[in-house]
Enzyme design. Structure first.
Site, PDB file in Angstrom:
ATOM      1  CG  HIS A  90      22.984 -18.159  -7.747  1.00 42.89           C
ATOM      2  ND1 HIS A  90      23.393 -19.452  -7.946  1.00 42.89           N
ATOM      3  CD2 HIS A  90      23.205 -17.897  -6.429  1.00 42.89           C
ATOM      4  CE1 HIS A  90      23.850 -19.955  -6.812  1.00 42.89           C
ATOM      5  NE2 HIS A  90      23.748 -19.029  -5.868  1.00 42.89           N
ATOM      6  CG  HIS A 106      27.317 -17.511 -13.912  1.00 40.13           C
ATOM      7  ND1 HIS A 106      26.895 -18.524 -14.751  1.00 40.13           N
ATOM      8  CD2 HIS A 106      26.851 -17.821 -12.676  1.00 40.13           C
ATOM      9  CE1 HIS A 106      26.203 -19.410 -14.042  1.00 40.13           C
ATOM     10  NE2 HIS A 106      26.165 -19.013 -12.782  1.00 40.13           N
TER      11      HIS A 106
END
Length: 343
Positions: free
Chosen positions: A199, A253
């Protein structure tokens, strides 16, 4: 680049300074616009096919990058050893994405393209539109291929890996202490793709390219001290940063993944932008290299034709015409050598 400055300078009638005066300042903007009108608009309809044909190999490489990205998404990442003592940092809750996957191409690709179209409608410059789109796609796809290649090679577990591996909360390990996952295979597979953040890298690749593009178009670094221009330049980068922060907040993440993804996307975006456009701080940073090259070639052809017509009209000036002919032959020979790759 020096020849380009000289060509544009002569085309401007000597009003251009290569030191610190922007190409489109108040003194020569009107003259430059008149020159553009004389050359005619280079639109998608008139020159789009020619420009695209010139870069047909680049478009083929883009298709190859798409194919490679699909393959990288399908194959399994490296399933590294995950022991029980490692689960301390991998027990974060399994949450949905604040920024869904389908939204990333919308703001990282489609939004910049809309801005490119707005600029094209205003300027009618097919070179700027084509190279901006091509550079943006290269930026995003090269970043995607690098990101997914590293993801598959590293296989770092996500912070929510425990609940991906053991959805019922009952952890099981083999005799070596490695996990024996009994969750959904696709969810587990995605759980081994933490480093770097896709992303974030996509966001900085697309929006970073847009930020460079805008800084060139508004001449943010023209030494006039208009700090308000920087707000427009930083806005895409701020949005990309917030996307990266959301990846940590969603526990998809680790912070290192986001940092590496953002750095990767921004570096690739810079390289791809500079392939087609001068640096934003350059006096020609508002347009692509191909645009100025077109102006030089058209101006040289126009001057040559005018001089040749003048020689036919005044045959008494034979010596000047011979010199002009020799110069034209030398120019043609030089161009042939450049095209053949000898220079």
């Amino acid at each position: 680049m020096s020849s380009r400055r000289l060509g544009i300078s002569s085309m401007m009638g000597g009003n251009f300074s290569s030191t610190n005066i922007p190409l489109l300042d108040k003194e020569n903007e009107e003259q430059f616009r008149m020159r553009e009108i004389q050359l005619g608009s280079h639109t998608v309809r008139s020159h789009g096919y020619t420009v695209a044909k010139t870069h047909r190999h680049d478009w083929l490489i883009l298709l190859l990058l798409v194919l490679i990205e699909i393959i990288l998404y399908i194959i399994h990442p490296f399933y590294r050893f995950v022991g029980k003592d490692m689960m301390t940092d991998l027990r974060y809750p399994l949450k949905s994405n604040t920024v869904p996957v389908w939204a990333v191409p919308m703001y990282a690709i489609l939004l910049p393209m809309v801005i490119f179209l707005v600029v094209y409608i205003r300027r009618r410059d097919v070179y700027d539109l084509h190279h901006a789109i091509l550079g943006l796609l290269f930026s995003v796809l090269v970043t995607a291929v690098i990101t997914d290649s590293i993801k598959n090679a590293v296989g770092r577990p996500r912070p929510d890996f425990f609940w991906r591996c053991f959805p019922d909360g009952k952890d099981v390990y083999d005799k070596w202490g490695n996990v024996i996952c009994h969750g959904d295979k696709n969810v587990i597979k995605e759980g081994h793709k933490s480093f770097p953040s896709g992303h974030t890298s996509w966001s900085f690749a697309g929006l970073g390219f847009l930020s460079l593009y805008l800084s060139g178009k508004i001449k943010a670094f023209d030494s006039t001290g208009h700090v308000a221009k920087l707000c427009l330049v930083f806005l895409p980068l701020l949005f990309a940063s917030l996307v990266g922060i959301s990846r940590v907040d969603d526990y998809w993440h680790h912070w290192q993944d986001v940092f590496a993804g953002g750095l990767l996307g921004l570096i690739v975006a810079t390289f791809c932008y500079l392939q087609f456009f001068p640096p934003p701080y350059h006096h020609e940073g508002w347009g692509p290299y191909a645009y100025f090259r077109m102006l030089e070639e058209t101006s040289a052809t126009t001057h040559s034709n005018n001089a040749q017509h003048s020689c036919h009209a005044q045959p008494s000036d034979a010596q000047g015409c011979i010199g002009l002919s020799v110069a034209r032959d030398e120019h043609s020979s030089t161009m042939d050598e450049m095209e053949s790759g000898r220079r």
